[in-house]
Scaffold this motif. Structure first.
Motif, PDB file in Angstrom:
ATOM      1  N   ASP A   1       0.822  -1.208   0.000  1.00 35.25           N
ATOM      2  CA  ASP A   1       0.000   0.000   0.000  1.00 35.25           C
ATOM      3  C   ASP A   1       0.857   1.260   0.000  1.00 35.25           C
ATOM      4  OD1 ASP A   1      -2.325   1.396  -0.127  1.00 35.25           O
ATOM      5  OD2 ASP A   1      -2.853   1.145   1.970  1.00 35.25           O
ATOM      6  N   ALA A   2       1.737   1.368  -0.962  1.00 38.33           N
ATOM      7  CA  ALA A   2       2.546   2.569  -1.116  1.00 38.33           C
ATOM      8  C   ALA A   2       1.758   3.583  -1.933  1.00 38.33           C
ATOM      9  CB  ALA A   2       3.846   2.221  -1.829  1.00 38.33           C
ATOM     10  N   PRO A   3       2.005   4.875  -1.756  1.00 40.86           N
ATOM     11  CA  PRO A   3       1.328   5.869  -2.589  1.00 40.86           C
ATOM     12  C   PRO A   3       1.524   5.549  -4.073  1.00 40.86           C
ATOM     13  CG  PRO A   3       2.456   6.955  -0.803  1.00 40.86           C
ATOM     14  CD  PRO A   3       2.872   5.497  -0.761  1.00 40.86           C
ATOM     15  N   GLY A   4       0.423   5.555  -4.815  1.00 36.50           N
ATOM     16  CA  GLY A   4       0.472   5.268  -6.246  1.00 36.50           C
ATOM     17  C   GLY A   4       0.170   3.828  -6.609  1.00 36.50           C
TER      18      GLY A   4
ATOM     19  N   ASN B   1     -17.230  11.370  -0.965  1.00 35.81           N
ATOM     20  CA  ASN B   1     -16.733  12.267   0.080  1.00 35.81           C
ATOM     21  C   ASN B   1     -15.347  11.865   0.575  1.00 35.81           C
ATOM     22  OD1 ASN B   1     -19.068  13.798  -0.017  1.00 35.81           O
ATOM     23  ND2 ASN B   1     -20.057  12.645   1.618  1.00 35.81           N
ATOM     24  N   LEU B   2     -15.061  10.570   0.602  1.00 35.38           N
ATOM     25  CA  LEU B   2     -13.779  10.095   1.126  1.00 35.38           C
ATOM     26  C   LEU B   2     -12.634  10.211   0.124  1.00 35.38           C
ATOM     27  CD1 LEU B   2     -15.003   6.977   3.095  1.00 35.38           C
ATOM     28  CD2 LEU B   2     -13.921   9.010   4.056  1.00 35.38           C
ATOM     29  N   ILE B   3     -12.942  10.150  -1.166  1.00 34.46           N
ATOM     30  CA  ILE B   3     -11.896  10.183  -2.200  1.00 34.46           C
ATOM     31  C   ILE B   3     -11.015  11.432  -2.074  1.00 34.46           C
ATOM     32  CG2 ILE B   3     -11.543  10.400  -4.711  1.00 34.46           C
ATOM     33  CD1 ILE B   3     -12.129   7.543  -3.852  1.00 34.46           C
ATOM     34  N   PRO B   4     -11.578  12.647  -2.045  1.00 33.78           N
ATOM     35  CA  PRO B   4     -10.701  13.811  -1.917  1.00 33.78           C
ATOM     36  C   PRO B   4     -10.022  13.908  -0.551  1.00 33.78           C
ATOM     37  CG  PRO B   4     -13.003  14.515  -2.109  1.00 33.78           C
ATOM     38  CD  PRO B   4     -12.968  13.027  -2.268  1.00 33.78           C
ATOM     39  N   GLU B   5     -10.710  13.488   0.505  1.00 34.94           N
ATOM     40  CA  GLU B   5     -10.119  13.536   1.849  1.00 34.94           C
ATOM     41  C   GLU B   5      -8.861  12.690   1.944  1.00 34.94           C
ATOM     42  OE1 GLU B   5     -12.572  12.636   5.238  1.00 34.94           O
ATOM     43  OE2 GLU B   5     -14.285  13.631   4.298  1.00 34.94           O
ATOM     44  N   THR B   6      -8.872  11.531   1.301  1.00 38.44           N
ATOM     45  CA  THR B   6      -7.750  10.597   1.391  1.00 38.44           C
ATOM     46  C   THR B   6      -6.795  10.721   0.202  1.00 38.44           C
ATOM     47  OG1 THR B   6      -9.038   8.874   0.298  1.00 38.44           O
ATOM     48  CG2 THR B   6      -9.093   8.931   2.708  1.00 38.44           C
ATOM     49  N   GLN B   7      -7.135  11.595  -0.739  1.00 38.32           N
ATOM     50  CA  GLN B   7      -6.341  11.805  -1.960  1.00 38.32           C
ATOM     51  C   GLN B   7      -6.140  10.493  -2.717  1.00 38.32           C
ATOM     52  OE1 GLN B   7      -2.808  14.058  -1.079  1.00 38.32           O
ATOM     53  NE2 GLN B   7      -3.952  15.661  -0.056  1.00 38.32           N
ATOM     54  N   THR B   8      -7.189   9.679  -2.709  1.00 32.75           N
ATOM     55  CA  THR B   8      -7.206   8.411  -3.434  1.00 32.75           C
ATOM     56  C   THR B   8      -7.869   8.644  -4.775  1.00 32.75           C
ATOM     57  OG1 THR B   8      -7.384   7.208  -1.355  1.00 32.75           O
ATOM     58  CG2 THR B   8      -8.058   6.032  -3.330  1.00 32.75           C
TER      59      THR B   8
ATOM     60  N   LEU C   1      -8.843   1.262  -7.174  1.00 32.35           N
ATOM     61  CA  LEU C   1      -8.354   2.452  -6.492  1.00 32.35           C
ATOM     62  C   LEU C   1      -6.846   2.588  -6.614  1.00 32.35           C
ATOM     63  CD1 LEU C   1     -10.326   2.105  -3.126  1.00 32.35           C
ATOM     64  CD2 LEU C   1     -10.993   3.416  -5.148  1.00 32.35           C
ATOM     65  N   LYS C   2      -6.394   3.838  -6.634  1.00 34.31           N
ATOM     66  CA  LYS C   2      -4.969   4.139  -6.597  1.00 34.31           C
ATOM     67  C   LYS C   2      -4.704   4.856  -5.286  1.00 34.31           C
ATOM     68  CE  LYS C   2      -1.335   6.462  -9.241  1.00 34.31           C
ATOM     69  NZ  LYS C   2      -1.081   7.279 -10.454  1.00 34.31           N
ATOM     70  N   THR C   3      -3.814   4.303  -4.479  1.00 31.14           N
ATOM     71  CA  THR C   3      -3.522   4.838  -3.155  1.00 31.14           C
ATOM     72  C   THR C   3      -3.004   6.263  -3.229  1.00 31.14           C
ATOM     73  OG1 THR C   3      -2.933   2.639  -2.399  1.00 31.14           O
ATOM     74  CG2 THR C   3      -2.194   4.463  -1.043  1.00 31.14           C
ATOM     75  N   GLY C   4      -3.541   7.097  -2.343  1.00 32.32           N
ATOM     76  CA  GLY C   4      -3.053   8.466  -2.188  1.00 32.32           C
ATOM     77  C   GLY C   4      -2.088   8.515  -1.018  1.00 32.32           C
ATOM     78  N   LEU C   5      -2.180   9.569  -0.228  1.00 33.85           N
ATOM     79  CA  LEU C   5      -1.277   9.716   0.916  1.00 33.85           C
ATOM     80  C   LEU C   5      -1.732   8.895   2.122  1.00 33.85           C
ATOM     81  CD1 LEU C   5      -0.557  13.543   0.679  1.00 33.85           C
ATOM     82  CD2 LEU C   5       0.869  11.641  -0.097  1.00 33.85           C
ATOM     83  N   ILE C   6      -2.996   8.526   2.146  1.00 34.19           N
ATOM     84  CA  ILE C   6      -3.539   7.743   3.247  1.00 34.19           C
ATOM     85  C   ILE C   6      -3.756   6.311   2.756  1.00 34.19           C
ATOM     86  CG2 ILE C   6      -5.541   7.502   4.779  1.00 34.19           C
ATOM     87  CD1 ILE C   6      -5.763  10.538   4.754  1.00 34.19           C
ATOM     88  N   PRO C   7      -3.415   5.302   3.541  1.00 38.90           N
ATOM     89  CA  PRO C   7      -3.565   3.911   3.093  1.00 38.90           C
ATOM     90  C   PRO C   7      -5.007   3.568   2.688  1.00 38.90           C
ATOM     91  CG  PRO C   7      -2.313   4.004   5.125  1.00 38.90           C
ATOM     92  CD  PRO C   7      -2.831   5.383   4.880  1.00 38.90           C
ATOM     93  N   VAL C   8      -5.134   2.696   1.718  1.00 35.96           N
ATOM     94  CA  VAL C   8      -6.447   2.258   1.245  1.00 35.96           C
ATOM     95  C   VAL C   8      -7.226   1.614   2.387  1.00 35.96           C
ATOM     96  CG1 VAL C   8      -7.608   0.597  -0.251  1.00 35.96           C
ATOM     97  CG2 VAL C   8      -5.821   2.039  -1.172  1.00 35.96           C
ATOM     98  N   SER C   9      -6.543   0.956   3.304  1.00 37.09           N
ATOM     99  CA  SER C   9      -7.232   0.309   4.428  1.00 37.09           C
ATOM    100  C   SER C   9      -8.000   1.325   5.276  1.00 37.09           C
ATOM    101  CB  SER C   9      -6.246  -0.465   5.296  1.00 37.09           C
ATOM    102  OG  SER C   9      -5.272   0.404   5.835  1.00 37.09           O
TER     103      SER C   9
END
Length: 98
Positions: A8-11, A42-49, A65-73
């Motif tokens: 679960d690395a960014p990207g 609502n969660l997509i922009p908050e988590t930058q996913t 999904l593509k992981t942002g700065l916050i883990p997908v979990s």
């Protein structure tokens, strides 16, 4: 044999499948589907996913999904917990949904 831990690395890209417990329906109406998608939206922009694709089937969900700065979990925990609490209240049920 247990599944290996998710990288679960960014990207990182993830195909996520969420099934209803005992393969029971997790969406009983269009309103249920709209509620789930609203929560995801609502969660997509908050988590930058990034969400590239989604499919809502009566007893399960597929997400790409593509992981942002916050883990997908973290995103999935917030999404599924919130939806399950709402679903259980709406349909006057108890226990696990997923």
């Amino acid at each position: 044999m247990a599944r290996k831990a998710r990288i679960d690395a960014p990207g990182a890209l993830h195909h996520i499948i969420v099934r209803g417990i005992e393969r029971k329906k997790i969406f009983r109406s269009d309103y249920d589907r709209k509620n789930f998608l609203s929560r995801l939206n609502n969660l997509i922009p908050e988590t930058q996913t990034e969400c590239f694709a989604w499919v809502l089937i009566p007893n399960h969900v597929h997400l790409l999904l593509k992981t942002g700065l916050i883990p997908v979990s973290v995103l999935m925990s917030r999404l599924l917990t919130g939806y399950a609490v709402w679903f259980n209240k709406k349909y006057r049920r108890h226990g696990q949904l997923f």
